[in-house]
Design a protein around this motif. Structure first.
Motif, short mmCIF file in Angstrom:
data_model
loop_
_atom_site.label_atom_id
_atom_site.label_comp_id
_atom_site.label_asym_id
_atom_site.label_seq_id
_atom_site.Cartn_x
_atom_site.Cartn_y
_atom_site.Cartn_z
N PRO A 1 0.80 -1.47 -0.15
CA PRO A 1 0.43 -0.03 0.31
C PRO A 1 1.00 1.58 -0.12
O PRO A 1 0.37 2.43 -0.15
CB PRO A 1 -1.19 -0.03 1.36
N ILE B 1 1.39 1.77 -3.49
CA ILE B 1 0.34 2.32 -4.09
C ILE B 1 0.16 4.08 -4.12
O ILE B 1 0.43 5.02 -4.99
CB ILE B 1 -0.79 1.39 -4.00
N SER C 1 -3.17 -0.71 -8.40
CA SER C 1 -3.03 -0.92 -6.95
C SER C 1 -3.11 -2.84 -7.83
O SER C 1 -2.33 -3.84 -7.34
CB SER C 1 -4.51 -1.60 -6.61
#
Length: 528
Positions: A142, A145, A159
């Motif tokens: 994450p 991203i 993603s």
């Protein structure tokens, strides 16, 4: 990296990621994805020798990995939103340090969790050793991203790409570890190497994040040299690392194959040479005569010619030190053998002087059985190892395959460790009942007549299994009579490939076996 990405945006479309940014970020998530799988798989090699390689160790490691991934994804997303000053390189560097600590902490963690028992001990060992590095590695997804996203319009595609590349890295890491790294080096050396690789990745990210602040190629070269020296030193240490064992124990051979941690150890105090695979003693012999085994169930199995004096051929599944095969060969029974672990086969030949009179096949038993084009007078099924038996080799399907390779009147012998009384004898009853579904006649012997915890030696055939007095001495006949077990009753169900509860039912057996093992060989030989 946030600065580099913002600078790059001035020369690229608002919703795009530069080729350099994409390369760096994808390289990061692929390496961290590979690292996650390497750590998860290495867990069985670090915990298995102490607690046994069983479904409980695997379940513990998978559960801890899932916990760490969930925690890492949540923390990574939260930190990326709330603490933008925390760089990606810091996460990777922290993961490198946490990975480096694993081989240092193995021994104290295992000793700490030992009083918890088999299941809780395996779980909390995995939790303490692997949660931190796995969580840090999971945080990178994450975080990457967040760093790479330009607009909400491309978050979905980005993603998907990040997690796809991470998963591909996991696949590559799994194959690299199982096919190459473990057979070549060993678990601890791989951990040191992985820590060095993550450290190098962190150093590379530092230079990338500071491209406009004086970072240069010379700094990267220094980092490469430092981590290369560290990795080489760690490998050299592993090859010469002294074992923390008590006096009188001498390590003759050690190999970390793809199937287990195999060791041959001389115990001068007891005058015994034994071979271990993970947390199981698979062979033992007197130091003055290593050709003859000391395990009593092997003595019973070697008496098979007493029941079929005309027998001339046998198949042994599970070689160990080769003592069963050697005992049969001395009685004129030519014996083929199947052994899954080449390290065990080598140790049997080199340190127990096993020389096959028949074929020696290296590979998984069920696969090799399907390829056989021979039949035998005896088949000996001796695959107990690591505190657990491979349950898939106890199913009715396996027994039928073995029966197809028996000559008329041939006998199948199975060694199975379990309890003789109470509810804990259910696994042995299941095997006994399953044998009865395939063969007309059965007979049961035990290795220790006065012990509740025992090796059961099941004999099964389609013709009556009777002793031939002319084929044995009076002493042999007397010992066989004392070891015959008449208390075995039928189980309620049979073991199949589809329904196979043996491992889950054998928790008490695994714990008792481990207790007996520690009493006989000591805890130190199970610790790395």
């Amino acid at each position: 990296m946030a600065k580099s990405l913002s600078n790059a945006s001035a020369h690229t479309k608002p919703d795009s990621v530069s080729a350099l940014d994409r390369t760096v970020l994808y390289l990061t998530v692929s390496l961290t994805g590979a690292s996650v799988m390497v750590l998860e798989l290495l867990g069985t090699r670090l915990i298995g020798p102490f607690y046994g390689v069983s479904i409980y160790v695997w379940s513990s490691l998978i559960s801890v990995t899932m916990i760490a991934l969930a925690l890492g994804y949540w923390l990574g997303g939260m930190i990326a939103d709330r603490i933008p000053g925390l760089r990606l390189s810091y996460l990777i560097a922290s993961a490198a340090v946490a990975t480096l600590l694993i081989p240092i902490l193995i021994r104290p963690v295992l000793l700490l969790t030992d009083p918890m028992g088999l299941r809780a001990g395996a779980f909390f060992s995995a939790l303490l050793l692997f949660t931190v590095p796995l969580t840090l590695l999971a945080m990178t997804g994450p975080y990457v991203i967040k760093l790479a996203a330009r607009q909400l319009a491309n978050v979905g595609a980005l993603s998907g790409s990040v997690y796809a590349v991470s998963t591909l890295g996991s696949v590559i890491g799994t194959i690299a570890l199982g096919f190459y790294l473990l057979p070549m080096t060993g678990a601890r050396a791989v951990l040191y190497g992985l820590s060095a690789l993550l450290g190098l990745l962190a150093s590379t990210l530092v230079l990338y994040e500071r491209r406009g602040l004086g970072g240069n190629v010379a700094t990267l070269c220094v980092a490469v040299i430092v981590f290369a020296c560290f990795g080489g030193g760690a490998l050299a240490y592993e090859h010469h690392r002294p074992q923390p064992w008590g006096k009188g124990l001498t390590l003759l051979y050690e190999s970390e194959s793809v199937y287990g941690w195999v060791r041959v150890i001389d115990d001068q105090a007891q005058k015994v040479r034994f071979m271990m695979s993970d947390a199981s003693t698979i062979s033992a012999a007197d130091l003055d005569n290593v050709r003859s085994g000391l395990l009593s169930y092997q003595w019973v199995t070697q008496r098979l010619p007493v029941f079929r004096p005309a027998a001339r051929s046998a198949l042994l599944i599970g070689l160990g030190g080769g003592h069963i095969a050697a005992g049969l060969e001395r009685q004129g029974v030519k014996t083929d053998a199947i052994e899954i672990d080449p390290a065990v086969a080598y140790a049997a030949s080199r340190y127990f002087h096993y020389h096959p009179s028949g074929d020696l096949l290296i590979g998984d038993a069920r696969y090799q059985i399907r390829r056989l084009n021979k039949t035998y007078d005896f088949i000996i099924h001796d695959c107990f190892t690591g505190g657990s038996e491979p349950a898939h080799l106890m199913s009715i399907e396996t027994l039928r395959e073995l029966k197809a390779h028996l000559n008329s009147g041939g006998i199948l012998a199975i060694n199975f460790v379990g309890f003789a009384e109470g509810e804990r004898r259910m696994p042995a009853q299941l095997v006994y009942r399953t044998l009865g579904e395939v063969f007309e006649h059965r007979r049961v012997y035990v290795s220790e007549p006065d012990s509740e915890f025992n090796d059961f030696i099941f004999f099964a055939a389609d013709e009556p299994i009777n002793v031939h007095p002319e084929a044995a001495s009076a002493r042999t006949l007397d010992l066989l009579a004392k070891r015959r077990f008449f208390g075995m009753t039928e189980g309620e169900r049979i073991v199949t490939d589809d329904f196979n509860p043996l491992e889950s039912l054998q928790v008490s057996k695994a714990e008792m076996y481990r207790k007996v093992l520690l009493e006989r060989v000591g805890m130190d030989v199970l610790l790395r």
